[in-house]
Design an enzyme around this catalytic site. Structure first.
Site, short mmCIF file in Angstrom:
data_model
loop_
_atom_site.label_atom_id
_atom_site.label_comp_id
_atom_site.label_asym_id
_atom_site.label_seq_id
_atom_site.Cartn_x
_atom_site.Cartn_y
_atom_site.Cartn_z
CG ASN A 1 0.78 -5.37 10.33
OD1 ASN A 1 1.97 -5.20 10.56
ND2 ASN A 1 0.07 -6.26 11.03
CB THR B 1 7.78 -16.45 -2.67
OG1 THR B 1 8.05 -16.08 -4.01
CG2 THR B 1 8.43 -15.46 -1.71
CE LYS C 1 12.22 -12.61 -7.59
NZ LYS C 1 11.14 -13.58 -7.82
CB THR D 1 -0.56 -14.38 8.19
OG1 THR D 1 -1.91 -13.93 8.14
CG2 THR D 1 -0.50 -15.72 7.48
CG ASP D 2 -4.81 -13.04 11.49
OD1 ASP D 2 -4.57 -13.01 10.27
OD2 ASP D 2 -5.55 -12.20 12.06
CD GLU D 3 -5.24 -13.76 5.41
OE1 GLU D 3 -5.40 -14.56 4.47
OE2 GLU D 3 -5.25 -12.53 5.26
CE1 TYR E 1 -12.32 -6.68 -3.72
CE2 TYR E 1 -11.30 -8.24 -2.22
CZ TYR E 1 -11.20 -7.36 -3.28
OH TYR E 1 -9.99 -7.17 -3.88
CG LEU F 1 9.50 -9.93 8.36
CD1 LEU F 1 10.81 -9.23 8.70
CD2 LEU F 1 8.34 -9.03 8.73
CB ALA G 1 5.81 -13.80 2.54
NE ARG H 1 -9.72 -10.10 6.48
CZ ARG H 1 -10.73 -10.94 6.24
NH1 ARG H 1 -11.68 -11.14 7.15
NH2 ARG H 1 -10.79 -11.61 5.10
C1 LIG Z 1 -8.24 -5.06 -1.43
C2 LIG Z 1 -9.66 -5.11 -0.95
C3 LIG Z 1 -10.01 -5.86 0.15
N1 LIG Z 1 -11.30 -5.92 0.57
C4 LIG Z 1 -11.61 -6.70 1.78
C5 LIG Z 1 -11.06 -8.11 1.81
C6 LIG Z 1 -10.79 -8.33 3.30
O1 LIG Z 1 -11.97 -8.75 3.96
C7 LIG Z 1 -10.40 -6.95 3.82
C8 LIG Z 1 -8.90 -6.72 3.90
O2 LIG Z 1 -8.33 -7.13 2.68
P1 LIG Z 1 -6.76 -7.07 2.42
O3 LIG Z 1 -6.28 -5.70 2.68
O4 LIG Z 1 -6.52 -7.65 1.08
O5 LIG Z 1 -6.17 -7.97 3.58
P2 LIG Z 1 -6.48 -9.53 4.01
O6 LIG Z 1 -6.98 -10.33 2.88
O7 LIG Z 1 -7.32 -9.48 5.23
O8 LIG Z 1 -5.01 -10.00 4.34
C9 LIG Z 1 -4.05 -9.13 5.02
O9 LIG Z 1 -3.95 -9.47 6.38
C10 LIG Z 1 -3.32 -10.70 6.68
C11 LIG Z 1 -3.32 -10.86 8.17
O10 LIG Z 1 -4.63 -11.12 8.61
C12 LIG Z 1 -1.95 -10.79 6.05
O11 LIG Z 1 -1.39 -12.04 6.29
C13 LIG Z 1 -2.06 -10.54 4.55
O12 LIG Z 1 -0.77 -10.57 3.97
C14 LIG Z 1 -2.70 -9.20 4.32
O13 LIG Z 1 -2.85 -8.97 2.94
O14 LIG Z 1 -10.96 -6.02 2.87
C15 LIG Z 1 -12.31 -5.22 -0.09
O15 LIG Z 1 -13.49 -5.25 0.30
N2 LIG Z 1 -11.97 -4.48 -1.18
C16 LIG Z 1 -10.68 -4.41 -1.65
O16 LIG Z 1 -10.45 -3.73 -2.69
#
Ligand SMILES: Cc1cn([C@H]2C[C@H](O)[C@@H](COP(=O)(O)OP(=O)(O)O[C@H]3O[C@H](CO)[C@@H](O)[C@H](O)[C@H]3O)O2)c(=O)[nH]c1=O
Length: 358
Positions: A194, A100, A34, A138-140, A221, A81, A83, A228
């Site tokens: 990833n 979506t 999209k 996803t593993d979430e 955060y 894929l 999403a 992760r």
């Molecule tokens: C963006 C951001 C994230 N974080 C933290 C939140 C999470 O514990 C970790 C990774 O955050 P994110 O990069 O948003 O990814 P997370 O929430 O784990 O999810 C990802 O990983 C998943 C697979 O586990 C995917 O299904 C999701 O689509 C993908 O976004 O870092 C921070 O501390 N500061 C930030 O600014």
């Protein structure tokens, strides 16, 4: 083989499209996307003229559009894929994730089922013979781990905690339900976090790289204690190739790198790597670390047990994390124009005032 890949202009999708277009010149690859804020055809500039590649702009929430496309092109396989993928966005706008991820997936299942069943009515082989619908998830969906000895297995019960993971869990359930009810040939995989080239800078690693480069605060955060499990995106694409071709129908495969990192440790590693690459004195970038209000309902730890795909299908990650991270940082530094393009316009509006210092 006419293969439909949805979401192929996104981060993971573009690596999957590239792998299939280059590795299987005998396949016709159709990339349906999209082109939302996170979809970017620049991710595929190197293969856009390949003779076995076709881009189709379209929306999976539009059932009629999908029915028409499947009536026109007799797809043999689907790798789904497309999403909405960012947890923070799902907290502010859950409905777009329902539309979506849930409605879009059911529309796609219906379009594939109806066209494959029609091909049988028209006197072809058994409707689903040689067909395959693969849902990339996803593993979430498994929720949050609190015991350090625990890992997500394919048999782990679903316990989604965010609107994003709830929408992906629902879409997984629909895919399995279509396998069970209509005997559709489905296969699923659930992958950990990833990272790599073309990662949209709303996610932790590319956001930190971008903010370090531009001397902006690095928003961690909560206390940065969340864990992760990181996998290089090309290794995920290789795993998707493996599951698509060798995965047993009806089965689910967990994909991960056995590579767990606390967020704060990962951010420090990125700071050190960037200081070295940018020729800044050691410790410069770490001064930008800023602890901010925690994500609502923040899952503590994700960790995948990837033994099933490794032992049954013979896949394994090809890169060590430090090597993958170097490659990723090098890619972002060498692709400033890509980063400037995706961090202008709507990106600026979205990120303005998003983080509150604690
Ligand atoms: C963006 C951001 C994230 N974080 C933290 C939140 C999470 O514990 C970790 C990774 O955050 P994110 O990069 O948003 O990814 P997370 O929430 O784990 O999810 C990802 O990983 C998943 C697979 O586990 C995917 O299904 C999701 O689509 C993908 O976004 O870092 C921070 O501390 N500061 C930030 O600014």
């Amino acid at each position: 083989m006419k293969l439909l890949i949805t979401g192929g202009a996104g981060f993971i999708g573009s690596h999957v499209v590239r792998l299939f277009v280059t590795k299987y010149p005998e396949y016709q690859i159709y990339n349906l996307d999209k082109l939302t804020y996170a979809g970017n055809l620049a991710n595929l500039a190197d293969i856009e003229d390949a003779p076995n590649y076709t881009f189709v702009k379209g929306d999976i929430t539009d059932a009629k559009f999908l029915e028409d496309m499947f009536a026109e092109i007799p797809f043999d396989g689907v790798i789904h894929l497309a999403a909405e993928s960012h947890v923070d966005r799902s907290i502010t706008d859950p409905m777009s994730f329902v539309l979506t991820n849930v409605v879009g997936t059911v529309n796609l299942l219906n379009a594939a089922k109806n066209s494959w069943q029609n091909s049988e009515t028209a006197g072809g082989a058994h409707a689903f013979e040689g067909k395959r619908f693969y849902h990339v998830s996803t593993d979430e969906v498994y929720g949050s781990l609190h015991n350090p000895d625990e890992f997500f297995l394919e048999t782990t019960s679903y316990d989604p905690q965010s609107p994003y993971s709830a929408s992906k869990a629902a879409s997984d359930h629909f895919v399995r339900a279509y396998g069970n009810t209509y005997k559709m040939p489905v296969v699923l995989s659930n992958c950990s976090n990833n990272y790599g080239p073309n990662h949209f800078p709303e996610k932790l690693i590319p956001l930190m790289i971008h903010n370090i480069q531009t001397n902006k605060p690095l928003p961690v955060y909560g206390k940065g204690e969340n864990v992760r499990d990181w996998l290089f995106v090309v290794d995920h694409a290789r795993a998707i190739d493996t599951v698509f071709h060798k995965g047993v129908l009806g089965e689910t495969y967990n994909i991960g790198g056995f590579n767990e990192w606390k967020n704060i440790d990962l951010v420090h590693l990125l700071c050190a790597t960037m200081d070295r690459k940018l020729g800044r004195p050691e410790g410069t970038s770490a001064q930008l670390i800023t602890y901010v209000t925690d994500r609502a309902g923040h899952d503590l730890r994700y960790a995948i047990d990837a033994n099933k795909i490794m032992t049954e299908l013979g896949w394994e990650p090809s890169l060590q994390f430090e090597e993958g991270l170097e490659k990723t940082v090098d890619w972002f530094l060498a692709n400033q124009e890509w980063l400037d393009n995706v961090t202008s316009g709507a990106y600026q509006t979205y990120y303005k005032g998003m983080y509150t210092n604690r």
